[in-house]
Design a protein around this motif. Structure first.
Motif, PDB file in Angstrom:
ATOM      1  N   GLY A  80       0.754  -1.241   0.000  1.00 25.40           N
ATOM      2  CA  GLY A  80       0.000   0.000   0.000  1.00 25.40           C
ATOM      3  C   GLY A  80       0.785   1.293   0.000  1.00 25.40           C
ATOM      4  N   VAL A  81       2.097   1.232  -0.199  1.00 27.26           N
ATOM      5  CA  VAL A  81       2.887   2.465  -0.244  1.00 27.26           C
ATOM      6  C   VAL A  81       2.635   3.157  -1.591  1.00 27.26           C
ATOM      7  N   PRO A  82       2.288   4.451  -1.594  1.00 22.85           N
ATOM      8  CA  PRO A  82       2.014   5.164  -2.852  1.00 22.85           C
ATOM      9  C   PRO A  82       3.230   5.183  -3.770  1.00 22.85           C
ATOM     10  N   ALA A  83       2.968   5.202  -5.091  1.00 26.07           N
ATOM     11  CA  ALA A  83       4.037   5.152  -6.086  1.00 26.07           C
ATOM     12  C   ALA A  83       5.023   6.308  -5.930  1.00 26.07           C
ATOM     13  N   ALA A  84       4.508   7.507  -5.644  1.00 25.77           N
ATOM     14  CA  ALA A  84       5.386   8.670  -5.497  1.00 25.77           C
ATOM     15  C   ALA A  84       6.336   8.491  -4.314  1.00 25.77           C
ATOM     16  N   GLN A  85       5.833   7.909  -3.257  1.00 27.21           N
ATOM     17  CA  GLN A  85       6.670   7.680  -2.075  1.00 27.21           C
ATOM     18  C   GLN A  85       7.727   6.616  -2.350  1.00 27.21           C
ATOM     19  N   ILE A  86       7.346   5.589  -3.101  1.00 28.08           N
ATOM     20  CA  ILE A  86       8.317   4.550  -3.459  1.00 28.08           C
ATOM     21  C   ILE A  86       9.440   5.157  -4.293  1.00 28.08           C
ATOM     22  N   GLU A  87       9.084   6.041  -5.227  1.00 26.03           N
ATOM     23  CA  GLU A  87      10.095   6.678  -6.065  1.00 26.03           C
ATOM     24  C   GLU A  87      11.050   7.520  -5.225  1.00 26.03           C
ATOM     25  N   GLU A  88      10.529   8.209  -4.218  1.00 31.76           N
ATOM     26  CA  GLU A  88      11.387   8.971  -3.308  1.00 31.76           C
ATOM     27  C   GLU A  88      12.313   8.029  -2.532  1.00 31.76           C
ATOM     28  N   MET A  89      11.764   6.912  -2.100  1.00 32.29           N
ATOM     29  CA  MET A  89      12.558   5.956  -1.329  1.00 32.29           C
ATOM     30  C   MET A  89      13.711   5.385  -2.147  1.00 32.29           C
ATOM     31  N   ARG A  90      13.497   5.225  -3.439  1.00 31.17           N
ATOM     32  CA  ARG A  90      14.556   4.685  -4.298  1.00 31.17           C
ATOM     33  C   ARG A  90      15.822   5.542  -4.250  1.00 31.17           C
ATOM     34  N   HIS A  91      15.691   6.810  -3.915  1.00 29.48           N
ATOM     35  CA  HIS A  91      16.839   7.722  -3.884  1.00 29.48           C
ATOM     36  C   HIS A  91      17.330   7.985  -2.464  1.00 29.48           C
ATOM     37  N   ALA A  92      16.745   7.304  -1.507  1.00 30.00           N
ATOM     38  CA  ALA A  92      17.136   7.490  -0.106  1.00 30.00           C
ATOM     39  C   ALA A  92      18.352   6.625   0.224  1.00 30.00           C
ATOM     40  N   PRO A  93      19.146   7.035   1.225  1.00 28.96           N
ATOM     41  CA  PRO A  93      20.358   6.278   1.577  1.00 28.96           C
ATOM     42  C   PRO A  93      20.084   4.834   1.992  1.00 28.96           C
ATOM     43  N   PHE A  94      18.903   4.570   2.555  1.00 26.88           N
ATOM     44  CA  PHE A  94      18.627   3.215   3.057  1.00 26.88           C
ATOM     45  C   PHE A  94      18.196   2.240   1.958  1.00 26.88           C
ATOM     46  N   TRP A  95      17.947   2.749   0.736  1.00 23.26           N
ATOM     47  CA  TRP A  95      17.422   1.881  -0.312  1.00 23.26           C
ATOM     48  C   TRP A  95      18.402   0.770  -0.679  1.00 23.26           C
ATOM     49  N   GLY A  96      19.695   1.081  -0.660  1.00 22.77           N
ATOM     50  CA  GLY A  96      20.700   0.068  -0.983  1.00 22.77           C
ATOM     51  C   GLY A  96      20.643  -1.110  -0.028  1.00 22.77           C
ATOM     52  N   GLY A  97      20.389  -0.832   1.243  1.00 22.33           N
ATOM     53  CA  GLY A  97      20.265  -1.907   2.223  1.00 22.33           C
ATOM     54  C   GLY A  97      19.047  -2.772   1.959  1.00 22.33           C
ATOM     55  N   MET A  98      17.973  -2.151   1.476  1.00 24.41           N
ATOM     56  CA  MET A  98      16.776  -2.917   1.153  1.00 24.41           C
ATOM     57  C   MET A  98      17.000  -3.796  -0.074  1.00 24.41           C
ATOM     58  N   GLU A  99      17.710  -3.250  -1.067  1.00 29.00           N
ATOM     59  CA  GLU A  99      18.026  -4.050  -2.253  1.00 29.00           C
ATOM     60  C   GLU A  99      18.897  -5.258  -1.881  1.00 29.00           C
TER      61      GLU A  99
END
Length: 263
Positions: A159-178
């Motif tokens: 349920g996370v909105p698409a715009a928020q997901i796109e912002e998260m992709r550029h956040a420092p923590f995204w690499g850890g999630m990948e």
């Protein structure tokens, strides 16, 4: 940090704190032993138990020997229980609750009591259709090593909105999630299955006293799933935590766990 070797040689990293009966905490998808509210919950529970918080295989400081199988994750829990003295209480959240349920069936008396918070099974036909589409897309993304897309698929599914997901992709923590994206398949394809339905036949084989919980402010299907599990597990109690969502607060959860495990 401590480590042990599971049956297949995989290194499992864990922390232990507190004093008293052993309690093992099992994370859900995309979680590690140090993420989210886990450290806060561990600290509260350590006032009453020896709390074992570990990185599931493929996450944090733990290894990830291949091929994956749910049985290997159950062996990881078994190794932790042996480290704790041969028996333990087990608490699992979300898909970690699904894994904890499976482990309790397999490990029998080694699990003294089981507590599960919002295991996300769903018997609704439309929900199962959406789950099947998610599993298909997740499998394709991970098969092509598109880890970022796999994480995005999961975020969109919950349920996370698409715009928020796109912002998260550029956040420092995204690499850890990948980095731990492949473990989405462990939780969802491996443990929960292709339709995500409630495994009533398996739940009926849980013979440890069990506390099944949901959040009063959470998704309605979570209550229905909790009701079904509590009716199916032979010795089970249902508890709804008022004003709590899927991201349950440690201050609300810890007293309920303490009361159940200490009884």
């Amino acid at each position: 940090m401590n480590t042990l070797r599971s049956n297949d040689g995989t290194t499992i990293a864990f922390d232990d704190q507190g004093d008293g009966p052993a309690l093992i905490l099992v994370d859900g998808a995309m979680s590690t032993r140090s993420s989210g509210s886990k450290p806060g919950l561990s600290k509260l529970l350590a006032q009453h138990f020896t709390v074992y918080s570990y990185d599931r295989r493929g996450r944090g400081d733990s290894g990830d020997n291949k091929p994956y199988a749910v049985e290997r994750e159950i062996e990881d829990i078994d190794a932790l229980i042996d480290k704790a003295g041969g028996s333990a209480f087990v608490y699992g959240k979300s898909s970690g609750g699904c894994l904890a349920l499976d482990a309790t069936v397999t490990l029998g008396d080694k699990v003294k009591k089981l507590a599960v918070y919002e295991a996300p099974y769903n018997d609704d036909p439309e929900a199962q259709k959406a789950w099947g589409a998610y599993i298909k897309n997740l499998t394709e993304a991970l098969g092509s090593d598109r880890r970022g897309d796999a994480v995005a698929l999961f975020m969109a599914y919950v349920g996370v909105p698409a715009a928020q997901i796109e912002e998260m992709r550029h956040a420092p923590f995204w690499g850890g999630m990948e980095a731990i994206a492949p473990t989405l398949a462990y939780d969802h394809t491996g443990i929960m299955g292709e339709d995500g339905s409630i495994p009533t036949a398996r739940a009926a084989r849980v013979h440890a006293p069990t506390l099944v919980m949901n959040g009063g402010a959470g998704a309605p299907f979570m209550l229905e799933t909790a009701k079904t599990l509590s009716k199916t597990i032979p010795v089970a109690t249902l508890s709804t935590l008022d004003n709590q969502t899927h991201d349950v607060q440690p201050e609300a959860l810890a007293p309920v766990l303490v009361e159940f495990f200490a009884a």
